[in-house]
Structures are given as structure tokens and as C-alpha cells.
Write an enzyme that holds these catalytic residues in place. Structure first.
Site, PDB file in Angstrom:
ATOM      1  N   GLY A 243       2.460  -1.621  -2.193  1.00  0.00           N
ATOM      2  CA  GLY A 243       3.104  -1.524  -3.499  1.00  0.00           C
ATOM      3  C   GLY A 243       4.291  -2.451  -3.547  1.00  0.00           C
ATOM      4  O   GLY A 243       4.389  -3.406  -2.770  1.00  0.00           O
ATOM      5  N   SER A 244       5.207  -2.156  -4.442  1.00  0.00           N
ATOM      6  CA  SER A 244       6.350  -3.050  -4.649  1.00  0.00           C
ATOM      7  C   SER A 244       7.327  -2.984  -3.479  1.00  0.00           C
ATOM      8  O   SER A 244       7.403  -1.979  -2.764  1.00  0.00           O
ATOM      9  CB  SER A 244       7.075  -2.651  -5.936  1.00  0.00           C
ATOM     10  OG  SER A 244       7.550  -1.330  -5.813  1.00  0.00           O
ATOM     11  N   GLU A 263       2.623  -3.024   3.067  1.00  0.00           N
ATOM     12  CA  GLU A 263       2.221  -4.290   2.435  1.00  0.00           C
ATOM     13  C   GLU A 263       2.889  -4.336   1.072  1.00  0.00           C
ATOM     14  O   GLU A 263       2.505  -3.604   0.162  1.00  0.00           O
ATOM     15  CB  GLU A 263       0.688  -4.342   2.291  1.00  0.00           C
ATOM     16  CG  GLU A 263      -0.054  -4.317   3.619  1.00  0.00           C
ATOM     17  CD  GLU A 263       0.182  -5.574   4.462  1.00  0.00           C
ATOM     18  OE1 GLU A 263       0.503  -6.627   3.898  1.00  0.00           O
ATOM     19  OE2 GLU A 263       0.049  -5.472   5.690  1.00  0.00           O
ATOM     20  N   LEU A 264       3.883  -5.229   0.933  1.00  0.00           N
ATOM     21  CA  LEU A 264       4.743  -5.150  -0.265  1.00  0.00           C
ATOM     22  C   LEU A 264       4.607  -6.385  -1.146  1.00  0.00           C
ATOM     23  O   LEU A 264       3.619  -7.103  -1.058  1.00  0.00           O
ATOM     24  CB  LEU A 264       6.191  -4.909   0.190  1.00  0.00           C
ATOM     25  CG  LEU A 264       6.353  -3.738   1.182  1.00  0.00           C
ATOM     26  CD1 LEU A 264       7.807  -3.569   1.598  1.00  0.00           C
ATOM     27  CD2 LEU A 264       5.788  -2.452   0.622  1.00  0.00           C
ATOM     28  N   CYS A 297      -0.629  -9.764  -5.179  1.00  0.00           N
ATOM     29  CA  CYS A 297       0.606  -9.952  -4.402  1.00  0.00           C
ATOM     30  C   CYS A 297       0.756 -11.386  -3.921  1.00  0.00           C
ATOM     31  O   CYS A 297       1.862 -11.845  -3.661  1.00  0.00           O
ATOM     32  CB  CYS A 297       0.615  -8.995  -3.215  1.00  0.00           C
ATOM     33  SG  CYS A 297      -0.906  -9.074  -2.261  1.00  0.00           S
ATOM     34  N   GLU A 396       9.131 -11.313  -8.167  1.00  0.00           N
ATOM     35  CA  GLU A 396       7.690 -11.289  -8.440  1.00  0.00           C
ATOM     36  C   GLU A 396       7.479 -10.988  -9.920  1.00  0.00           C
ATOM     37  O   GLU A 396       7.969  -9.975 -10.424  1.00  0.00           O
ATOM     38  CB  GLU A 396       7.067 -10.190  -7.581  1.00  0.00           C
ATOM     39  CG  GLU A 396       5.578 -10.114  -7.653  1.00  0.00           C
ATOM     40  CD  GLU A 396       5.049  -8.954  -6.803  1.00  0.00           C
ATOM     41  OE1 GLU A 396       5.543  -7.821  -6.943  1.00  0.00           O
ATOM     42  OE2 GLU A 396       4.148  -9.192  -5.986  1.00  0.00           O
TER      43      GLU A 396
HETATM   44  P1  NAD Z   1       4.643   0.540  -6.999  1.00  0.00           P
HETATM   45  O1  NAD Z   1       5.494   0.276  -5.816  1.00  0.00           O
HETATM   46  O2  NAD Z   1       5.294   0.853  -8.285  1.00  0.00           O
HETATM   47  O3  NAD Z   1       3.652   1.771  -6.680  1.00  0.00           O
HETATM   48  C1  NAD Z   1       2.773   1.746  -5.589  1.00  0.00           C
HETATM   49  C2  NAD Z   1       2.355   3.165  -5.258  1.00  0.00           C
HETATM   50  O4  NAD Z   1       3.492   3.889  -4.805  1.00  0.00           O
HETATM   51  C3  NAD Z   1       1.812   3.946  -6.441  1.00  0.00           C
HETATM   52  O5  NAD Z   1       0.760   4.760  -6.014  1.00  0.00           O
HETATM   53  C4  NAD Z   1       3.003   4.797  -6.860  1.00  0.00           C
HETATM   54  O6  NAD Z   1       2.609   5.980  -7.531  1.00  0.00           O
HETATM   55  C5  NAD Z   1       3.624   5.111  -5.509  1.00  0.00           C
HETATM   56  N1  NAD Z   1       5.043   5.457  -5.524  1.00  0.00           N
HETATM   57  C6  NAD Z   1       5.972   5.095  -6.444  1.00  0.00           C
HETATM   58  N2  NAD Z   1       7.176   5.615  -6.103  1.00  0.00           N
HETATM   59  C7  NAD Z   1       7.016   6.300  -4.945  1.00  0.00           C
HETATM   60  C8  NAD Z   1       7.888   7.041  -4.091  1.00  0.00           C
HETATM   61  N3  NAD Z   1       9.179   7.165  -4.353  1.00  0.00           N
HETATM   62  N4  NAD Z   1       7.375   7.615  -2.988  1.00  0.00           N
HETATM   63  C9  NAD Z   1       6.068   7.479  -2.672  1.00  0.00           C
HETATM   64  N5  NAD Z   1       5.184   6.781  -3.454  1.00  0.00           N
HETATM   65  C10 NAD Z   1       5.654   6.191  -4.571  1.00  0.00           C
HETATM   66  O7  NAD Z   1       3.666  -0.724  -7.099  1.00  0.00           O
HETATM   67  P2  NAD Z   1       2.563  -1.012  -8.189  1.00  0.00           P
HETATM   68  O8  NAD Z   1       3.260  -1.416  -9.435  1.00  0.00           O
HETATM   69  O9  NAD Z   1       1.575   0.098  -8.240  1.00  0.00           O
HETATM   70  O10 NAD Z   1       1.788  -2.256  -7.526  1.00  0.00           O
HETATM   71  C11 NAD Z   1       2.188  -3.553  -7.643  1.00  0.00           C
HETATM   72  C12 NAD Z   1       2.947  -3.998  -6.390  1.00  0.00           C
HETATM   73  O11 NAD Z   1       2.103  -3.894  -5.235  1.00  0.00           O
HETATM   74  C13 NAD Z   1       3.355  -5.465  -6.452  1.00  0.00           C
HETATM   75  O12 NAD Z   1       4.680  -5.598  -6.004  1.00  0.00           O
HETATM   76  C14 NAD Z   1       2.400  -6.150  -5.486  1.00  0.00           C
HETATM   77  O13 NAD Z   1       2.867  -7.339  -4.932  1.00  0.00           O
HETATM   78  C15 NAD Z   1       2.205  -5.087  -4.459  1.00  0.00           C
HETATM   79  N6  NAD Z   1       0.982  -5.352  -3.680  1.00  0.00           N
HETATM   80  C16 NAD Z   1       1.097  -5.832  -2.402  1.00  0.00           C
HETATM   81  C17 NAD Z   1      -0.046  -6.154  -1.672  1.00  0.00           C
HETATM   82  C18 NAD Z   1       0.045  -6.697  -0.274  1.00  0.00           C
HETATM   83  O14 NAD Z   1      -0.979  -6.819   0.379  1.00  0.00           O
HETATM   84  N7  NAD Z   1       1.218  -7.025   0.222  1.00  0.00           N
HETATM   85  C19 NAD Z   1      -1.299  -5.975  -2.249  1.00  0.00           C
HETATM   86  C20 NAD Z   1      -1.380  -5.482  -3.555  1.00  0.00           C
HETATM   87  C21 NAD Z   1      -0.227  -5.157  -4.269  1.00  0.00           C
END
Ligand code: NAD
Length: 497
Positions: A243-244, A263-264, A297, A396
Site C-alpha cells: 500500500g502507500s 511493498e510501498l 507502484c 506519487e
Molecule cells: P493504502 O495505503 O491507502 O491502503 C492499502 C491497504 O491498507 C488497504 O487495504 C487499506 O484498507 C489498508 N489500511 C489503511 N490504513 C490502515 C491502517 N492504519 N492499518 C492497517 N491497514 C490499513 O494504499 P492504496 O491506496 O490501497 O494503494 C495504493 C498504494 O499502494 C500506492 O502507494 C502504491 O504505490 C502502493 N502499491 C505498492 C506496490 C509495491 O509493490 N510496492 C504494489 C501495488 C501498490
């Protein structure tokens, strides 16, 4: 209607039968919460259904179930776990059309990309099933002649898996679910809320293939509620999060002490040197910006062009971008579909607006596309004279945008590269092999693609954030993930004289 960050869903009173349900301790159930989230298609605006909104108690029950049952999966032979992964791949293949349709409707991507994603999920389980059979550990020479020493790979225990919405079926399968089952780890999976219906369908495939009861659990809901319950649970032994960078940092702190595979976010530069094949660079840069509407990402996030070829490159980038028009994601032939959610689209708007206020010029695109069922379709956008300190350059953006900046010297290039704290992937376009390798070795990121877009990747290749950046740590990709999910146990024997 309550809009939570990242959600294009409304929270409404409990309905009799939500479409999306949790899978806990071997049962589909609506959980202990009293609310559901309604999910609307970013592609068509149609109501797709509702999901039962999980509570912390639901997440904890799922962890308890995983811990009570995990020996059933850990105790299977590696050949049996491999066969289980193959059976899951077969279930996914049998339901590939159904999976593709829900990915397209719920995530927003073109139906062609959604089909590729469903197929990729099946390959992911096959790869995990194949590679686990050939994963070796070592024996060690020792000084004491009466001793022998060896190591073995063991499951970590129970994994808490939290995933984003950009590849709702393939990414969890490749990074975590296939490798978890292959390595014998029980898990609780919390998917992104806006793609929960995709997660339910994938989970059905996993369960139909016969994973031992209690070892695979799905809890739907908001990350800070059900995700956090996993991260902070004492009986979760490892956290797998994609995620982010922002949420990754919270998770790293809240889950301190546990094994973490994070993986961020990414903001990889695509660097174009004066000797590059301009036509190829322009075409690949645009392809890397519009795939999955830029919500990858490793997408093209910023282009750093040598001053000598800047104008010629920009002309070709604009020409390629103008060939791509957003169109209805569900229609065959769509190349650029909808963004997943309103928050992400607003971020793209704000990054562009800030850069324009700082003197940047939009050459094509620059806003939402008209005449489509939702306002989540974004025109491919090329923007030049981007201020180096702008969010468009340093953060990003996650949309179909190509920001171009100019450099005249290696020192200036190094300075621009270092302005983003992220370090996931990069692209380098040059005909000079020596220069390509020097750049590849110097760039602080997990993967560098030479004369190819920054998002090129095959699922067995190691990828992840470079140390000291905000793009995470650990490596996903084939056997690298299998190792990350295993604990290395050393065993010594005293065999006597
Ligand atoms: P996000 O960080 O908002 O959410 C990711 C996940 O985390 C979701 O399931 C969300 O519900 C959960 N989450 C949110 N807050 C949380 C908390 N406090 N505790 C636990 N879980 C929590 O990201 P997004 O908007 O869903 O996805 C996009 C991001 O993911 C982008 O930054 C992208 O670059 C990244 N990403 C990285 C890779 C990689 O391989 N590095 C691959 C795909 C996506």
C-alpha cells in the site's frame, strides 16, 4: 453518505444479505458488525453490491482460527502444498471470466487488462507451487569434528496480509496468498475495501480447492479497523503489507517486532539520455503512464530528459499520449479505463493544479474525460516545465500523467533523482551500455529497467524498495517471497567421537 479516505463507498444500515462476506474459521459469515458498505462501479456508476463491514473482533477471531489450525497446513508435505497451489490455479482458470468481469467493474481497469490480471493470478499460484519444490537450505561445515550443522526452512506461523486496490486479484495472489500456502503459513487477509467483491471471488477459488479449514481467512472492512487488529495482534507472526508509504509507516510502527514484508509507494524516474532511441523511449514512457490508468507502484511517474533531446522527446510523448483516449472500461478495445476512486482522482487534480500554479504547462489532457458514465476517467496528460519541488515530481501521483523535467549534467540529474524519498523502480533510456550500468548501479531503487518502461516486471523477478527509502523492505517475486515467508531454523547435532 460517509466517505472514508480511499473509499468510493457509502456506509449504510445493515442489509439482510450483503454480497460480500467474511470467511472465518472455515465459514462464510456476515461478522459481528452492524453496517455494510455499498460498492459502486468506477467504470459504470452501477451499484455492484454491499459488503459486511468487519470489526476488530472479527479480525481477532480470524487470527485465533488461523492459529488453532495452522499445523494442518504446516504439516502437509511440500508436494501436497504444491498440489494445493495447482488446484487453486485450476479453480481460478475455471472462473477467469467471472473474475475478470468483477475486476473490471469494481477496480475500473479495461476488461482486457482485467482478463490479464485473472490469468496472472492463476500463474502466481502455479509458480508458488512449482518453486516451493525446489527451494533448498544448506548444511554448514563446522570446526568441531563431533558436530554437524544444517538449516531448514519453516513456516513463520500466522500471517496478516493487507493489500491495495490497484491489482485486487493478481497482486495478493503473486505477493502473498500463493507463497503463504506454498510455505505452509496460515493467514488472515484484509483486502482494500473498494475491491472487496474481487477478494471474495478469489477467496472462493482458494476455499473450493480444499485449503485446510481455518488456515485461510478473509476479513473485509476498513484498514484502520480490521487491518490494524491484525498488525497489533500478538499471535500474528508476520505482516505482509502492500500500500502507500504513509500507511506503511504506520504499520511498521504499530507492528514493530514482527516480521514485516512491506511493498510501498513508488515515484521512479524514467531517465532519457541524449543518445537514447527517442521514439522507443516516448512510446514506452506513455505505455508506462496509461497502463492501469497510471495506478501502478512502478508506473511512469516522472521523466527526466536531457536538455539536448527534451523538446524532441516531448513532441513524441505528446503524439503517443494523444493516440490514447479514455473509454468505457467494460468495452472490448478499451486501453485507458477509470481510476478506482474519487480520492485518487482528486490527488491527480491537486498535483497538476499545484504544478501549473508553479509555472508548469499542460500540453495535452489535464483533467477528467467527458461523456463517460463516471467522472473517474482521466485524460492522458503531458506536462512540462514542472517545478522540481512540486508534489507532481517528488510524490506519487498514481494517474495517467507524464511530468517532464530537464537536466543538463549528471550532477543535476543526481539532484533531481534524490528529490523523491521513494526508491522502488526506475527506467534508463540510452544506447551507451556503460552509462546504462553506471546509472543502474547508482540509482537507489529495487529494480532498474534499461530501455524499457519502469513498470516492466515478471512475477518471479525480485522487486521491492531500496534500503533507506520510503518504498518498503523485503522482496517479492518467485522464490524470494518464499524465503521471506519462511524462517531459517538452524539445527546442530552432537554425533560423538
Ligand atoms: P493504502 O495505503 O491507502 O491502503 C492499502 C491497504 O491498507 C488497504 O487495504 C487499506 O484498507 C489498508 N489500511 C489503511 N490504513 C490502515 C491502517 N492504519 N492499518 C492497517 N491497514 C490499513 O494504499 P492504496 O491506496 O490501497 O494503494 C495504493 C498504494 O499502494 C500506492 O502507494 C502504491 O504505490 C502502493 N502499491 C505498492 C506496490 C509495491 O509493490 N510496492 C504494489 C501495488 C501498490
Amino acid at each position: 453518505m460517509r466517505v472514508v479516505k480511499g473509499l468510493n463507498v457509502s456506509k449504510v444500515a445493515q442489509r439482510a444479505e450483503p454480497v460480500g462476506r467474511h470467511y472465518i474459521a472455515g465459514q462464510w459469515e456476515t461478522g459481528s458488525g452492524e453496517e455494510v458498505l455499498e460498492i459502486t462501479s468506477p467504470s459504470t456508476g452501477a451499484a455492484l453490491g454491499a459488503i459486511a463491514l468487519g470489526t476488530q473482533d472479527d479480525a481477532r477471531r480470524a487470527v485465533d482460527a488461523a492459529n488453532a489450525s495452522r499445523s494442518a497446513l504446516a504439516g502437509m508435505s511440500i508436494w501436497e502444498r504444491s498440489a494445493l497451489c495447482m488446484a487453486i490455479a485450476e479453480r481460478i482458470e475455471a472462473r477467469a471470466d467471472e473474475l475478470a468481469e468483477i475486476i473490471c467493474a469494481e477496480q475500473g481497469k479495461p476488461i482486457g487488462e482485467a482478463r490479464g490480471e485473472a490469468g496472472g493470478a492463476a500463474v502466481a499460484f502455479r509458480n508458488a507451487g512449482e518453486q516451493i519444490k525446489w527451494l533448498e537450505s544448506a548444511s554448514f561445515p563446522v570446526e568441531d569434528g563431533a558436530k554437524r550443522a544444517m538449516s531448514m526452512l519453516q513456516p513463520k506461523g500466522t500471517l496478516g496480509i493487507i493489500t491495495p486496490w490497484n491489482f485486487p486479484v493478481a497482486l495478493p495472489s503473486i505477493y502473498y496468498l500463493g507463497p503463504a500456502i506454498a510455505t505452509g503459513n496460515a493467514f488472515v487477509w484484509v483486502p482494500a475495501p473498494t475491491t472487496s467483491l474481487c477478494a471474495v471471488k478469489l477467496m472462493e477459488c482458494i476455499i473450493e480447492a480444499g485449503v485446510p479449514e481455518g488456515c485461510a481467512n478473509l476479513v473485509l472492512g476498513e484498514g484502520p479497523v480490521v487491518g490494524d487488529a491484525l498488525v497489533t495482534h500478538a499471535q500474528v507472526h508476520g505482516i505482509c503489507f502492500t500500500g502507500s508509504s504513509e500507511v506503511g509507516e504506520i504499520i511498521a510502527r504499530r507492528g514493530a517486532g514482527k516480521a514485516q514484508l512491506l511493498e510501498l509507494g513508488g515515484n521512479g524516474p524514467s531517465i532519457v539520455f541524449a543518445d537514447a532511441d527517442i521514439e522507443r523511449a516516448a512510446e514506452r514512457i506513455v505505455a508506462g503512464a496509461v497502463g492501469n490508468a497510471g495506478q501502478i507502484c512502478t508506473a511512469t511517474e516522472r521523466v527526466l530528459a536531457h536538455a539536448d533531446i527534451h523538446d524532441a522527446l516531448v513532441d513524441r510523448i505528446v503524439a503517443h499520449a494523444r493516440k490514447v483516449a479514455p473509454s468505457l472500461s467494460t468495452e472490448a478495445g478499451c486501453v485507458l479505463g477509470a481510476l478506482n476512486n474519487a480520492d485518487n482522482a482528486a490527488k491527480v487534480d491537486s498535483h497538476l493544479a499545484e504544478a501549473v500554479a508553479g509555472g508548469a504547462r499542460i500540453l495535452t489532457g489535464g483533467g477528467r474525460a467527458k461523456g463517460l458514465p463516471t467522472d473517474l476517467y482521466y485524460a492522458p496528460t503531458v506536462i512540462v516545465d514542472v517545478p522540481p519541488q512540486s508534489a507532481l515530481h517528488c510524490e506519487e501521483t498514481f494517474g495517467p500523467v507524464v511530468p517532464v523535467l530537464k537536466f543538463s549534467s549528471v550532477e543535476e540529474l543526481d539532484r533531481l533523482c534524490a528529490m523523491s524519498p521513494m526508491g522502488l523502480s526506475a527506467a534508463v533510456f540510452t544506447r551507451d551500455v556503460g552509462n546504462a550500468f553506471r546509472q543502474a548501479e547508482k540509482l537507489r531503487c529495487g529494480i532498474v529497467n534499461i530501455n524499457e518502461m519502469s513498470s516492466y516486471w515478471e512475477m518471479h523477478i525480485p522487486a521491492g524498495g531500496a534500503a533507506g527509502t520510503t518504498s518498503g523492505h523485503g522482496r517479492t517475486g518467485g522464490r524470494h517471497t518464499l524465503r521471506e515467508m519462511s524462517d531459517l531454523k538452524t539445527i546442530t547435532f552432537h554425533i560423538g567421537d
